[in-house]
Enzyme design. Structure first.
Site, short mmCIF file in Angstrom:
data_model
loop_
_atom_site.label_atom_id
_atom_site.label_comp_id
_atom_site.label_asym_id
_atom_site.label_seq_id
_atom_site.Cartn_x
_atom_site.Cartn_y
_atom_site.Cartn_z
N THR A 101 17.71 0.42 14.11
CA THR A 101 17.37 -0.37 12.93
C THR A 101 17.54 0.55 11.45
O THR A 101 17.88 -0.48 10.54
CB THR A 101 15.82 -0.72 12.81
N MET A 148 15.70 -1.64 5.05
CA MET A 148 16.01 -1.50 6.34
C MET A 148 15.32 -2.65 7.14
O MET A 148 14.14 -2.96 6.84
CB MET A 148 15.45 -0.17 6.80
N LEU A 149 16.18 -3.35 7.71
CA LEU A 149 15.82 -4.72 8.19
C LEU A 149 15.44 -4.48 10.02
O LEU A 149 15.88 -4.94 10.75
CB LEU A 149 16.91 -5.64 8.23
N HIS A 150 14.18 -3.71 9.93
CA HIS A 150 13.63 -3.44 11.48
C HIS A 150 13.56 -4.59 12.35
O HIS A 150 14.19 -4.78 13.14
CB HIS A 150 12.45 -2.83 11.29
N ASP A 151 12.75 -5.49 11.69
CA ASP A 151 12.36 -6.74 12.46
C ASP A 151 13.40 -7.88 12.67
O ASP A 151 13.63 -8.33 13.64
CB ASP A 151 10.92 -7.29 12.17
#
Ligand code: RIB
Ligand code: CA
Length: 302
Positions: A194, A239-242
């Site tokens: 991610t 940061m586009l974790h999900d």
């Protein structure tokens, strides 16, 4: 159409993942279950209804409220990043309509697993407490599910809460351990992947400018906090974790997978261990293709 159940603790990046799901025709978002994590579970549940009122997906998913805290320790939330209300503490969210009584998340997860079995993809975007409780309630249900895709862990990279632990697994290490030990078809999307899913501010602005309206304005408003904090932390964007975890559920070819056996440390660390793999871990990311998919679907022209 892929039937999905999304377990979530919205959360700015969770909200973007839900909007990505609702903008993806390949997915049928059957249900959303909430869990304590970024915010207390009541706040997470309110945020799901806020987002439903904003986006109005048709048909709307079932919504169930889940665990109010980890299995065996006190809840740790993350207001510094997400705000006290989980969506950047904007002053003007309308009060969303919501049922006075909600079904129980664990019962809904078990029911969906037994009803849809291999057809179902379960996407977990917060601590794994609800999944661990579903295993406790009915050990045979989750192993029937086609794929469990979870955002969590930090395998060969530093953590984001302690030097070695990622937030979702740090909040409930006991739950992460039980999910990893359950023999599920588990695809883990950790910080190793991610942190490659970085969205430049200009890319978000350009995409939202193509679809002006209340949805675009609201996305711009709550995501700005994520951009500001991630930029301050040295990243080139948010940061586009999900959203990456949700995208990997939608299109597994967006990442490279490595079968790994992981063990969970006392603080939620994810360590490589000897023995048969107990999950697949996302490693490389086709970042350009992911960001194009994300921005194409996040905010459809009204
Ligand atoms: O470590 C990132 C994860 O923790 C994301 O799911 C974010 O929403 C927070 O829950
Ligand atoms: Ca989350």
């Amino acid at each position: 159409m892929i039937p999905v159940l999304i377990d979530t603790d919205p959360g700015i990046d969770d909200a973007l993942a839900l909007l990505l799901a609702w903008g993806s025709r390949e997915l049928s978002v059957e249900a959303i279950t909430t869990v304590a994590g970024n915010v207390p579970v009541e706040v997470a549940t309110t945020n799901v209804f806020r987002l439903l009122a904003l986006r109005r997906p048709a048909p709307p998913p079932a919504v169930a409220a889940g665990a109010s805290g980890p299995l065996a320790r006190a809840l740790v939330t993350s207001p510094r990043y997400h705000g006290e209300d989980g969506l950047a503490d904007l002053p003007d969210w309308p009060e969303p309509a919501r049922p006075s009584v909600l079904p129980d998340a664990v019962a809904l997860i078990v029911d969906a697993a037994r009803r849809l079995q291999r057809l179902l993809t379960l996407v977990a975007l917060g601590p794994l407490t609800n999944l661990a409780l579903a295993l406790k309630a009915d050990a045979g249900a989750l192993p029937l599910v086609g794929r469990v895709v979870a955002m969590g862990g930090a395998v060969d990279v530093p953590g984001n809460v302690t030097p070695a632990a990622e937030f979702n697994f740090h909040v409930d290490p006991e739950a992460a351990h039980r999910v990893l030990a359950a023999g599920l078809a588990l695809d883990l999307v950790p910080l190793d992947a991610t942190r490659q899913a970085v969205l430049p501010r200009a890319g978000m602005r350009a995409a939202l400018a193509r679809a002006p309206g209340p949805l675009a304005s609201r996305i711009q408003a709550f995501s700005e906090r994520g951009f500001r904090i991630d930029h301050a932390g040295g990243a080139q964007g948010m940061m586009l974790h999900d959203p990456l975890a949700l995208a990997a559920a939608l299109d597994p070819t967006l990442v490279e997978w490595e079968p790994v056996r992981l063990a969970i440390g006392g603080d939620g660390e994810t360590r490589r261990a000897a023995g048969e793999p107990n999950c697949r871990v996302a490693r490389g990311v086709d970042t350009d293709r992911f960001l194009r998919l994300f921005l194409d679907r996040l905010c459809p022209a009204s």
